[in-house]
Structures are given as C-alpha cells and as structure tokens.
Write a protein that holds these residues in place. Structure first.
Motif, PDB file in Angstrom:
ATOM      1  N   VAL A 148       0.854  -1.186   0.000  1.00 47.95           N
ATOM      2  CA  VAL A 148       0.000   0.000   0.000  1.00 47.95           C
ATOM      3  C   VAL A 148       0.893   1.239   0.000  1.00 47.95           C
ATOM      4  O   VAL A 148       1.822   1.334   0.808  1.00 47.95           O
ATOM      5  CB  VAL A 148      -0.925   0.018   1.236  1.00 47.95           C
ATOM      6  N   LEU A 149       0.613   2.175  -0.874  1.00 46.51           N
ATOM      7  CA  LEU A 149       1.420   3.385  -0.968  1.00 46.51           C
ATOM      8  C   LEU A 149       0.670   4.579  -0.394  1.00 46.51           C
ATOM      9  O   LEU A 149      -0.537   4.749  -0.622  1.00 46.51           O
ATOM     10  CB  LEU A 149       1.793   3.657  -2.424  1.00 46.51           C
ATOM     11  N   THR A 150       1.412   5.409   0.346  1.00 43.36           N
ATOM     12  CA  THR A 150       0.842   6.670   0.828  1.00 43.36           C
ATOM     13  C   THR A 150       0.972   7.755  -0.231  1.00 43.36           C
ATOM     14  O   THR A 150       0.054   8.548  -0.443  1.00 43.36           O
ATOM     15  CB  THR A 150       1.533   7.141   2.116  1.00 43.36           C
ATOM     16  N   HIS A 151       2.120   7.796  -0.913  1.00 42.58           N
ATOM     17  CA  HIS A 151       2.370   8.749  -1.993  1.00 42.58           C
ATOM     18  C   HIS A 151       3.648   8.338  -2.703  1.00 42.58           C
ATOM     19  O   HIS A 151       4.263   7.328  -2.335  1.00 42.58           O
ATOM     20  CB  HIS A 151       2.420  10.185  -1.470  1.00 42.58           C
ATOM     21  N   PHE A 152       4.078   9.135  -3.691  1.00 36.95           N
ATOM     22  CA  PHE A 152       5.126   8.672  -4.587  1.00 36.95           C
ATOM     23  C   PHE A 152       6.474   9.372  -4.408  1.00 36.95           C
ATOM     24  O   PHE A 152       7.316   9.292  -5.307  1.00 36.95           O
ATOM     25  CB  PHE A 152       4.678   8.850  -6.047  1.00 36.95           C
ATOM     26  N   HIS A 153       6.714  10.032  -3.318  1.00 38.31           N
ATOM     27  CA  HIS A 153       8.045  10.617  -3.124  1.00 38.31           C
ATOM     28  C   HIS A 153       9.087   9.492  -3.077  1.00 38.31           C
ATOM     29  O   HIS A 153       8.781   8.368  -2.659  1.00 38.31           O
ATOM     30  CB  HIS A 153       8.083  11.475  -1.871  1.00 38.31           C
ATOM     31  N   PRO A 154      10.325   9.778  -3.501  1.00 35.78           N
ATOM     32  CA  PRO A 154      11.341   8.719  -3.649  1.00 35.78           C
ATOM     33  C   PRO A 154      11.602   7.890  -2.402  1.00 35.78           C
ATOM     34  O   PRO A 154      11.911   6.697  -2.509  1.00 35.78           O
ATOM     35  CB  PRO A 154      12.591   9.498  -4.065  1.00 35.78           C
ATOM     36  N   ASP A 155      11.485   8.490  -1.204  1.00 35.70           N
ATOM     37  CA  ASP A 155      11.749   7.726   0.015  1.00 35.70           C
ATOM     38  C   ASP A 155      10.618   6.760   0.352  1.00 35.70           C
ATOM     39  O   ASP A 155      10.734   5.977   1.295  1.00 35.70           O
ATOM     40  CB  ASP A 155      12.032   8.660   1.195  1.00 35.70           C
ATOM     41  N   HIS A 156       9.542   6.796  -0.452  1.00 34.52           N
ATOM     42  CA  HIS A 156       8.413   5.881  -0.236  1.00 34.52           C
ATOM     43  C   HIS A 156       8.283   4.835  -1.332  1.00 34.52           C
ATOM     44  O   HIS A 156       7.745   3.754  -1.092  1.00 34.52           O
ATOM     45  CB  HIS A 156       7.117   6.680  -0.128  1.00 34.52           C
ATOM     46  N   ILE A 157       8.767   5.150  -2.542  1.00 31.16           N
ATOM     47  CA  ILE A 157       8.650   4.190  -3.645  1.00 31.16           C
ATOM     48  C   ILE A 157      10.012   3.704  -4.146  1.00 31.16           C
ATOM     49  O   ILE A 157      10.077   2.816  -4.993  1.00 31.16           O
ATOM     50  CB  ILE A 157       7.858   4.781  -4.833  1.00 31.16           C
ATOM     51  N   GLY A 158      11.101   4.253  -3.591  1.00 30.34           N
ATOM     52  CA  GLY A 158      12.430   3.897  -4.077  1.00 30.34           C
ATOM     53  C   GLY A 158      12.791   2.444  -3.885  1.00 30.34           C
ATOM     54  O   GLY A 158      13.623   1.897  -4.617  1.00 30.34           O
ATOM     55  N   GLY A 159      12.169   1.785  -2.899  1.00 30.52           N
ATOM     56  CA  GLY A 159      12.503   0.394  -2.620  1.00 30.52           C
ATOM     57  C   GLY A 159      11.598  -0.622  -3.286  1.00 30.52           C
ATOM     58  O   GLY A 159      11.731  -1.821  -3.031  1.00 30.52           O
ATOM     59  N   LEU A 160      10.666  -0.173  -4.135  1.00 34.52           N
ATOM     60  CA  LEU A 160       9.756  -1.126  -4.776  1.00 34.52           C
ATOM     61  C   LEU A 160      10.484  -2.085  -5.716  1.00 34.52           C
ATOM     62  O   LEU A 160      10.050  -3.222  -5.912  1.00 34.52           O
ATOM     63  CB  LEU A 160       8.674  -0.371  -5.561  1.00 34.52           C
ATOM     64  N   MET A 161      11.570  -1.583  -6.313  1.00 39.78           N
ATOM     65  CA  MET A 161      12.359  -2.406  -7.232  1.00 39.78           C
ATOM     66  C   MET A 161      13.760  -2.576  -6.674  1.00 39.78           C
ATOM     67  O   MET A 161      14.347  -1.636  -6.135  1.00 39.78           O
ATOM     68  CB  MET A 161      12.430  -1.760  -8.611  1.00 39.78           C
ATOM     69  N   GLU A 162      14.295  -3.789  -6.796  1.00 36.30           N
ATOM     70  CA  GLU A 162      15.668  -4.078  -6.400  1.00 36.30           C
ATOM     71  C   GLU A 162      16.366  -4.758  -7.570  1.00 36.30           C
ATOM     72  O   GLU A 162      15.944  -5.833  -8.002  1.00 36.30           O
ATOM     73  CB  GLU A 162      15.701  -4.990  -5.164  1.00 36.30           C
ATOM     74  N   GLU A 163      17.394  -4.097  -8.083  1.00 40.23           N
ATOM     75  CA  GLU A 163      18.167  -4.626  -9.216  1.00 40.23           C
ATOM     76  C   GLU A 163      17.268  -4.990 -10.392  1.00 40.23           C
ATOM     77  O   GLU A 163      17.431  -6.030 -11.040  1.00 40.23           O
ATOM     78  CB  GLU A 163      19.010  -5.835  -8.774  1.00 40.23           C
ATOM     79  N   GLY A 164      16.300  -4.111 -10.655  1.00 39.72           N
ATOM     80  CA  GLY A 164      15.431  -4.290 -11.813  1.00 39.72           C
ATOM     81  C   GLY A 164      14.263  -5.223 -11.615  1.00 39.72           C
ATOM     82  O   GLY A 164      13.449  -5.413 -12.526  1.00 39.72           O
TER      83      GLY A 164
END
Length: 327
Positions: A148-164
């Motif tokens: 679940v996402l609160t918003h899209f700032h990098p510190d909230h969505i930056g970890g959704l992908m790891e090494e592609g």
C-alpha cells in the motif's frame, strides 16, 4: 544571577561526586590498562512490533540521513533565525538535523500488508535498508500479500524495485488514484517534478496491472481504510487501521518533523506540493488524533515512530509511546 547560581550549584554537585569517587579512582586507573574494549559505534533499534486487537503491527527503520536544517526545509515561510531559535528551545541543534524513514507492516492474520517501501538503493548505506531488514522483522519479501502506498516521493517508492526486479513479487498493490494520475501525467516533464515522475515510471508503473486504484474512504483490506490527506502531494493518503475496536492511524507524511510540524503546523515545509493545503491537512489530522486519543505512526517520526498527539496552545506535541501498546 540565575546563571551564577546554576554554576555554583553544578560545581557543588561535581565536588561532592568527586569526593565520593576518590577512594575508587586509583583502582579504576589501575584497571584501565587491562580493559581496552573496542569502540563499537552507535547503535539504534531497527524493528518494533506490537499488537492492535488481532493485528500485529511492525515498524522498520529504513535508515536516516543527516543534513543541514531545520531551516529552510522546515519553517520555509519563517525567518531563519526564528526557526533556529525554536529548534534550540526544543533541545535540537539550530543548523543540523536528521530525517528518518519508517515503513510499516501490518499482519491482519489473513494478509501481510506493507506500507511504502523505503528509499531503496538510492540512499545507501545510510538509508534504503528495508530489503535487508525484512528478515530481522521476521518476514521475507515473498510473504508480502499487499503493498500500500501513501504517496510517490522517492523515500516511499524507491525500494519497490531491487536490481530491476520487484522486491515484493507476490504482492498486489494499492495505489491512490489521484497520486498516480498526477505523477504519470506528461505535464510533469520539464518541471521540478520530472525526477519523481521518472522514478514513478520506473518503480510504480510496472506494478499497475496488479494494482487497485483507490479514493478517499476505500477499504484497502479488512480493518484498513484510506483517508485522503492531500497537500504534501496531490494524492497523499493516510490509512486508518482498526482491529478489536482499537484504532491506529498511519499518517505517512502529513507531518515530517516531530517538533516543528506538530508544534508549528502552519509553518511551511519545502517538500509540500501545496503548502497551504498541507498545513490545513496537518491541523485537521492532528486535531482528530489528539481529540480522539488515537495512537499513530508517522513516516518521519523518531524511531520506532509510534506515539500520541497532545494539543498544546495553537499547536500539538508528539508523545512517544512507552508501554501503552504492550498491554
């Protein structure tokens, strides 16, 4: 007079302590040569878990960064010296600050829900630790059922992908509709928002086929409801979590600083897209939490980022949880 009295009192206290310690001093000095333990470096707790009714809630420290501030990041519409003085009044350095990041996991018994994903590789080694911390929290990434996402700032969505690859390969996604529409719009290109728009394209858009797009008031999972909190970003969303008649609010970035954002909710924050709306939202949320005495977590509150809010004059105060949620 007060300073002189304070110094006199302090000197007397130290003198008394020194006299009491004198007999042991020689022995302590003699043993120093035999007790050269290595320095281990600073240590902080990184996982915190508690029960809420039938749910288990876990906060995870994704790390922290140190930077100049609090002004102009906080109190952006105030004189620098006023913000610096206010920081000092509250036992904070006037020109340095720390921002921490705290994703949250909720185990409902039927679903393991991950709120936000931390910074990811972009801020390592000091932040972006969520992927490596999941094991310490007792989980693995493939156990997560819902992100679940609160918003899209990098510190909230930056970890959704790891090494592609998606960090949470088996999860469905819950995304605020207005937030997705804003950051995926071509209107963001060529503006200050372009960097976040590109990260959205890389980290969020690949999950759109597995996503449910929600509005204010939507049910995310049993016992979890979306609460629209725009201002920080256009689609910023908080989440009310309730189990066994016990409520708990996850407010994301409604506040970004445990002192200034609460005690001075009208002071602007440089990260807020609509600064006046963000201030209105802050006061609305803080008034609700303080009036109804609801425990809460904020993404940038000091770890473990769980506490209460107390009304104080024209503002509010953050009261860190102690043992209340252990009982």
């Amino acid at each position: 007079m007060n300073d002189r009295f304070s110094m006199t009192r302090r000197n007397a206290l130290f003198a008394a302590a020194g006299a009491a310690a004198a007999p042991a001093l020689g022995a302590a000095l003699a043993s120093q040569a035999q007790a050269k333990a290595p320095m281990l470096g600073a240590s902080q707790p990184e996982v915190y878990r508690f029960k809420l009714g039938d749910f288990e809630i876990t906060t995870i420290r994704d790390g922290a960064i140190q930077l100049d501030g609090p002004h102009p990041i906080f109190g952006n519409n105030q004189a620098p010296e006023d913000v610096q003085a206010y920081a000092q009044e509250n036992f904070l350095p006037p020109d340095k600050m720390e921002i921490s990041f705290t994703p949250v996991m909720v185990n409902t018994g039927n679903e393991l829900v991950m709120f936000d994903s931390g910074n990811g590789a972009g801020r390592r080694p000091n932040a972006g630790k969520l992927a490596s911390m999941l094991g310490a929290a007792g989980y693995s990434a493939d156990q997560v059922d819902t992100v679940v996402l609160t918003h899209f700032h990098p510190d909230h969505i930056g970890g959704l992908m790891e090494e592609g690859n998606s960090l949470f390969p088996n999860a469905r996604y819950v995304i605020p509709e207005a937030e997705y529409a804003f950051w995926t719009s071509p209107d963001r290109m060529g503006t200050k928002a372009e960097g976040v728009a590109k990260l959205t394209e890389a980290n969020v858009v690949p999950h759109a086929e597995k996503a449910t797009f929600i509005k204010d008031g939507a049910d995310v999972a049993t016992g979890i409801t979306a609460v629209g909190t725009p201002g920080h970003t256009p689609g910023h969303t908080a989440y009310l979590i309730e189990s066994g008649g016990k409520p708990f609010l996850l407010w994301g970035d409604v506040t970004n600083h445990y002192v200034i954002s609460l005690q001075k909710p009208d002071w602007h924050v440089v990260f807020d897209t609509d600064k006046d709306m963000a201030a209105q939202t802050r006061k609305k949320v803080l008034d609700m939490v303080s009036t109804d005495r609801i425990p809460a977590t904020g993404y940038h509150m000091p770890f473990p980022a769980v506490g209460y809010v107390e009304k104080s004059g024209d503002g509010y105060r953050w009261i860190p949880a102690s043992y209340q949620l252990n009982l």
